[in-house]
Design a protein around this motif. Structure first.
Motif, PDB file in Angstrom:
ATOM      1  N   UNK A 103      14.218  33.288  21.280  1.00 48.26           N
ATOM      2  CA  UNK A 103      14.288  33.586  22.458  1.00 48.26           C
ATOM      3  C   UNK A 103      12.700  33.651  23.273  1.00 48.26           C
ATOM      4  N   UNK A 104      11.904  33.950  22.497  1.00 52.19           N
ATOM      5  CA  UNK A 104      10.497  34.106  23.046  1.00 52.19           C
ATOM      6  C   UNK A 104      10.006  32.895  23.355  1.00 52.19           C
ATOM      7  N   UNK A 105      10.324  31.805  22.614  1.00 48.12           N
ATOM      8  CA  UNK A 105       9.824  30.446  22.955  1.00 48.12           C
ATOM      9  C   UNK A 105      10.263  30.089  24.289  1.00 48.12           C
ATOM     10  N   UNK A 106      11.565  30.603  24.523  1.00 46.29           N
ATOM     11  CA  UNK A 106      12.049  30.262  26.111  1.00 46.29           C
ATOM     12  C   UNK A 106      11.458  30.900  27.078  1.00 46.29           C
ATOM     13  N   UNK A 107      10.558  31.831  26.866  1.00 46.66           N
ATOM     14  CA  UNK A 107       9.607  32.460  27.908  1.00 46.66           C
ATOM     15  C   UNK A 107       8.436  31.911  28.103  1.00 46.66           C
ATOM     16  N   UNK A 108       7.984  30.998  27.126  1.00 48.94           N
ATOM     17  CA  UNK A 108       6.618  30.660  27.196  1.00 48.94           C
ATOM     18  C   UNK A 108       6.707  29.116  27.884  1.00 48.94           C
ATOM     19  N   UNK A 151      21.788  19.627  27.026  1.00 49.86           N
ATOM     20  CA  UNK A 151      20.673  19.516  27.781  1.00 49.86           C
ATOM     21  C   UNK A 151      19.653  21.106  27.204  1.00 49.86           C
ATOM     22  N   UNK A 152      20.523  22.037  27.372  1.00 52.47           N
ATOM     23  CA  UNK A 152      19.952  23.302  26.932  1.00 52.47           C
ATOM     24  C   UNK A 152      19.269  23.339  25.087  1.00 52.47           C
ATOM     25  N   UNK A 153      20.150  22.803  24.492  1.00 54.35           N
ATOM     26  CA  UNK A 153      19.623  22.545  23.157  1.00 54.35           C
ATOM     27  C   UNK A 153      18.853  21.466  22.841  1.00 54.35           C
ATOM     28  N   UNK A 154      18.610  20.468  23.731  1.00 52.38           N
ATOM     29  CA  UNK A 154      17.552  19.493  23.575  1.00 52.38           C
ATOM     30  C   UNK A 154      16.043  20.520  23.924  1.00 52.38           C
ATOM     31  N   UNK A 155      16.316  20.955  24.968  1.00 50.55           N
ATOM     32  CA  UNK A 155      14.856  21.684  25.525  1.00 50.55           C
ATOM     33  C   UNK A 155      14.471  22.652  24.378  1.00 50.55           C
ATOM     34  N   UNK A 156      15.727  23.621  23.734  1.00 41.87           N
ATOM     35  CA  UNK A 156      15.406  24.313  22.679  1.00 41.87           C
ATOM     36  C   UNK A 156      14.710  23.860  21.555  1.00 41.87           C
ATOM     37  N   UNK A 157      15.116  22.621  21.073  1.00 40.15           N
ATOM     38  CA  UNK A 157      14.526  21.963  19.897  1.00 40.15           C
ATOM     39  C   UNK A 157      13.211  21.469  20.015  1.00 40.15           C
ATOM     40  N   UNK A 213      23.792  29.511  19.618  1.00 38.55           N
ATOM     41  CA  UNK A 213      23.394  30.600  19.822  1.00 38.55           C
ATOM     42  C   UNK A 213      22.071  30.129  20.768  1.00 38.55           C
ATOM     43  N   UNK A 214      21.507  28.916  20.772  1.00 35.80           N
ATOM     44  CA  UNK A 214      20.166  28.629  21.409  1.00 35.80           C
ATOM     45  C   UNK A 214      20.705  27.460  22.590  1.00 35.80           C
ATOM     46  N   UNK A 248       0.888  -1.285  -0.241  1.00 38.44           N
ATOM     47  CA  UNK A 248      -0.155  -0.142  -0.070  1.00 38.44           C
ATOM     48  C   UNK A 248       0.898   1.134   0.117  1.00 38.44           C
ATOM     49  N   UNK A 249       0.491   2.036  -0.658  1.00 42.49           N
ATOM     50  CA  UNK A 249       0.995   3.644  -0.747  1.00 42.49           C
ATOM     51  C   UNK A 249       0.553   4.423   0.574  1.00 42.49           C
ATOM     52  N   UNK A 250       1.450   4.816   1.440  1.00 40.32           N
ATOM     53  CA  UNK A 250       1.261   5.510   2.612  1.00 40.32           C
ATOM     54  C   UNK A 250       1.622   7.048   2.581  1.00 40.32           C
ATOM     55  N   UNK A 251       1.049   8.006   2.869  1.00 36.36           N
ATOM     56  CA  UNK A 251       1.815   9.373   2.825  1.00 36.36           C
ATOM     57  C   UNK A 251       1.582   9.815   4.433  1.00 36.36           C
ATOM     58  N   UNK A 252       2.495  10.291   4.922  1.00 34.64           N
ATOM     59  CA  UNK A 252       2.609  10.790   6.123  1.00 34.64           C
ATOM     60  C   UNK A 252       3.316  12.026   6.128  1.00 34.64           C
ATOM     61  N   UNK A 253       2.917  12.923   7.138  1.00 30.82           N
ATOM     62  CA  UNK A 253       3.618  14.207   7.151  1.00 30.82           C
ATOM     63  C   UNK A 253       4.504  14.154   8.552  1.00 30.82           C
ATOM     64  N   UNK A 254       5.476  15.320   8.915  1.00 27.62           N
ATOM     65  CA  UNK A 254       6.112  15.497   9.869  1.00 27.62           C
ATOM     66  C   UNK A 254       6.302  16.817  10.335  1.00 27.62           C
ATOM     67  N   UNK A 255       6.465  17.126  11.594  1.00 25.49           N
ATOM     68  CA  UNK A 255       6.841  18.324  12.153  1.00 25.49           C
ATOM     69  C   UNK A 255       8.335  18.176  12.533  1.00 25.49           C
ATOM     70  N   UNK A 256       9.026  19.504  12.458  1.00 28.44           N
ATOM     71  CA  UNK A 256      10.481  19.558  12.969  1.00 28.44           C
ATOM     72  C   UNK A 256      10.874  20.614  13.631  1.00 28.44           C
ATOM     73  N   UNK A 257      11.579  20.573  14.999  1.00 24.04           N
ATOM     74  CA  UNK A 257      12.019  21.643  15.622  1.00 24.04           C
ATOM     75  C   UNK A 257      13.470  21.545  15.505  1.00 24.04           C
ATOM     76  N   UNK A 258      14.088  22.822  15.497  1.00 25.76           N
ATOM     77  CA  UNK A 258      15.689  22.887  15.291  1.00 25.76           C
ATOM     78  C   UNK A 258      16.159  24.059  16.374  1.00 25.76           C
TER      79      UNK A 258
END
Length: 645
Positions: free
Chosen positions: A365-370, A339-345, A333-334, A318-328
């Motif tokens: 940096x804004x994500x780090x405040x949320x 440990x800090x880079x894993x939290x940021x990603x 810089x981050x 069967x042909x299966x299509x999936x999508x993915x989300x990525x955080x970097x």
């Protein structure tokens, strides 16, 4: 090894055929050697050290002998251990053995016990593979080689070769010792292979054979150390497979596992030798990319990974299509450590999911405040009570023909919460799908939309408005989905011909066989179906022919490219191709996102039958639809041109 071209030398010396009785000193020495061998195995000493000890035993036994172990794996020479013969001689042995393996096409076939009784004797001066290596033989005064295979359960592990100036064969004592040492070497090699397997299992994912989190972090730290010395950047990309639970539930866990294996292999083949891809959780992968110039270099890398995983997979035919989300996240810089880079990603990944999935986000940096986690949990809790608290509502957007007549409307979900305010669908729909709340929410939307449509009774001579309702992948996969549609139609007394269900391409491609069966059942009820956002996935003429679809909805991204300033013919060519294909297949077409008269005129000119967008009307409450009925919404003077089928 080296058993392809040999001459067996007959030993006609009776004295040598008899084993001599060992002295007490020799027995003690053998016991000490055996004890040391067992201690080396118990201490997990490196294999070369163990083999050097065995070489020492042989050469102490007979000072006319120089021993060499050649270790093979999967028919290839790994290395040779010949401490008293020197590195050049060991390299020559490896070269000779590799040449013979290449010539034979496989490792020599051996049996246990060996088919040949005792060591094989090879006269090196006449052996063709040693013709170019005579200087090594002269340097060590070598004339012959006694060869014994190292075997475990009929599998060749290597060869024990003893080089000597003697042209005769080994004595009975020599032969017995070589057989014993070969057996001990087999134990040592097997023990080393067992350790390697245990280490591999400790540091690798058992399903995909990719590095696991522990090995990833080790390599990540090495990459950071190198980056600090060379003023480089290091990228960490965390990739999550969107709605993987739905794939598991609809196709089965076996198919889910196969999909994960194929995803891991696709990522592995796409990275550089210096990069590391790992599976770090059930549906999550991570890639460490060292030696990046700057932040800008990471953008195409993220896009490449998402594009790579968006291509269809073949699972059990069967042909299966999936999508993915990525955080970097980018070092330094981050974050200054792993440990800090894993939290940021991870925070960036959460951001990508919040924006609707099937995309990527970089840490800011804004994500780090949320407080991402607590906000997500609070959103889930509020969403669970949304229907009970009457916080959900529907808005309706007209679909019009080229004359501006409203012929259908699409139901669009809205959520207004007393604490969170107006929550956009791009934020709460992914959460609803992830938690399974989309199933009761989707049923509520279907029922309310049908109820609203039933209230829009047409005037005499006026066609009844059709209602289009979006259906999520999880909702469509429910075994009770068809029953739910029947119940809602019966409850609201809506004519099934007035209902159209909109589904995405990726949903239909996940399991085309099951989708075709459900679409046929809906058609038998009189309910029509549409593919939403057509053109953004892997649109295929093949699956359009197989699936009983009624309508294609051209994604707004193509319509937005139609502007007076845009001379890019590729944007308009896509729309023209979709319209032509739909006409040839007898499908209806709706263009979404029409906001300007230029876009409207282009679509009408190219024969698009229906359009939807802010040019005609924003999404409005049901009462406003009543006021728009019978009116011409932004009619156009342009006429459609004829399209060839």
């Amino acid at each position: 090894m080296l058993r392809a071209a040999v001459s067996l030398v007959a030993d006609d010396r009776p004295a040598q055929s008899r084993r001599s009785a060992p002295t007490v000193a020799q027995l003690l020495l053998r016991e000490q050697d055996n004890r040391r061998f067992l201690e080396q195995i118990a201490r997990n000493e490196p294999l070369p050290n163990v083999l050097k000890h065995l070489v020492d035993i042989i050469e102490r036994h007979n000072r006319a002998l120089r021993a060499c172990f050649t270790i093979t794996r999967e028919g290839r020479v790994c290395y040779a251990v010949a401490p008293t013969l020197g590195g050049q001689f060991a390299a020559a042995v490896e070269d000779v053995t590799a040449t013979e393996l290449h010539r034979l096409g496989q490792a020599p076939i051996v049996s246990n016990p060996p088919a040949v009784n005792g060591p094989t004797v090879i006269q090196l001066a006449s052996h063709p593979d040693w013709a170019a290596k005579q200087q090594h033989l002269l340097e060590h005064a070598i004339k012959a080689c006694w060869s014994v295979p190292i075997v475990s359960e009929n599998e060749p592990l290597g060869t024990l070769s003893v080089y000597t100036h003697l042209t005769s064969g080994p004595s009975a004592d020599d032969a017995e010792l070589l057989e014993t040492i070969a057996a001990q070497a087999a134990i040592a090699i097997e023990h080393q292979q067992l350790i390697e397997r245990q280490v591999h299992q400790t540091l690798h994912d058992p399903l995909t054979s990719l590095p696991n989190r522990a090995l990833l972090e080790d390599r990540f730290q090495n990459a950071i150390d190198r980056a600090q010395r060379g003023n480089w950047r290091v990228g960490l990309f965390v990739i999550n497979i969107d709605r993987f639970k739905l794939i598991n539930d609809s196709l089965g866990h076996g198919s889910g596992d196969e999909l994960l294996r194929q995803i891991g292999e696709r990522l592995r083949l796409a990275i550089r030798v210096s990069d590391t891809v790992a599976r770090i959780s059930a549906d999550e992968f991570a890639v460490v990319v060292p030696e990046m110039r700057d932040r800008d270099a990471a953008e195409p890398v993220a896009a490449k990974f998402l594009s790579l995983l968006a291509a269809p997979f073949t699972i059990a035919g069967r042909e299966v299509v999936c999508t993915s989300s990525l955080g970097a996240a980018i070092f330094p810089e981050h974050g200054a450590d792993i440990a800090a880079l894993q939290r940021a990603a991870n925070r960036a990944l959460s951001r990508a999911k919040t924006l609707g999935r099937n995309g990527h986000a970089f840490y800011t940096p804004e994500l780090g405040q949320l407080p991402v986690e607590s906000a997500e949990l609070d959103l889930q809790a509020q969403l669970r009570r949304a229907i009970q608290n009457n916080e959900m509502s529907l808005r309706f957007q007209p679909q019009v023909d080229h004359a501006g007549r409203m012929v259908a409307v699409e139901a669009l979900l809205r959520w207004s919460n007393s604490r969170l305010g107006n929550v956009p669908p791009s934020r709460f729909i992914p959460v609803a799908e992830q938690t399974g709340l989309i199933v009761p929410i989707g049923e509520w939307v279907l029922r309310e939309a049908c109820r609203a449509a039933q209230n829009w009774q047409p005037e005499p001579g006026e066609p009844a408005l059709r209602i289009a309702v979006n259906v999520s992948a999880l909702q469509f996969a429910q075994p009770t989905f068809l029953t739910t549609v029947k119940d809602v139609l019966a409850e609201t007394a809506l004519d099934p011909r007035r209902l159209e269900l909109e589904l995405t391409e990726s949903l239909l491609m996940q399991n085309t066989q099951d989708a075709a069966a459900k679409l046929s059942a809906l058609g038998n009820l009189g309910v029509s179906t549409a593919i939403d956002d057509f053109g953004t996935g892997y649109s295929s003429l093949g699956y359009l022919r197989r699936l009983p679809i009624d309508t294609l909805k051209i994604d707004r991204s193509f319509v937005l490219d139609v502007t007076p300033e845009n001379n890019d013919e590729s944007a308009t060519a896509v729309i023209s191709a979709i319209l032509s294909m739909a006409k040839s297949l007898g499908l209806n077409v709706v263009a979404e996102g029409v906001e300007t008269e230029t876009q409207r005129d282009f679509l009408i000119h190219h024969g698009c039958p229906l359009m939807q967008g802010y040019l005609y009307s924003r999404p409005v409450p049901a009462a406003e639809i009543e006021k728009l009925r019978g009116k011409l919404l932004c009619p156009a003077a342009i006429k459609p041109m004829a399209l060839s089928a």
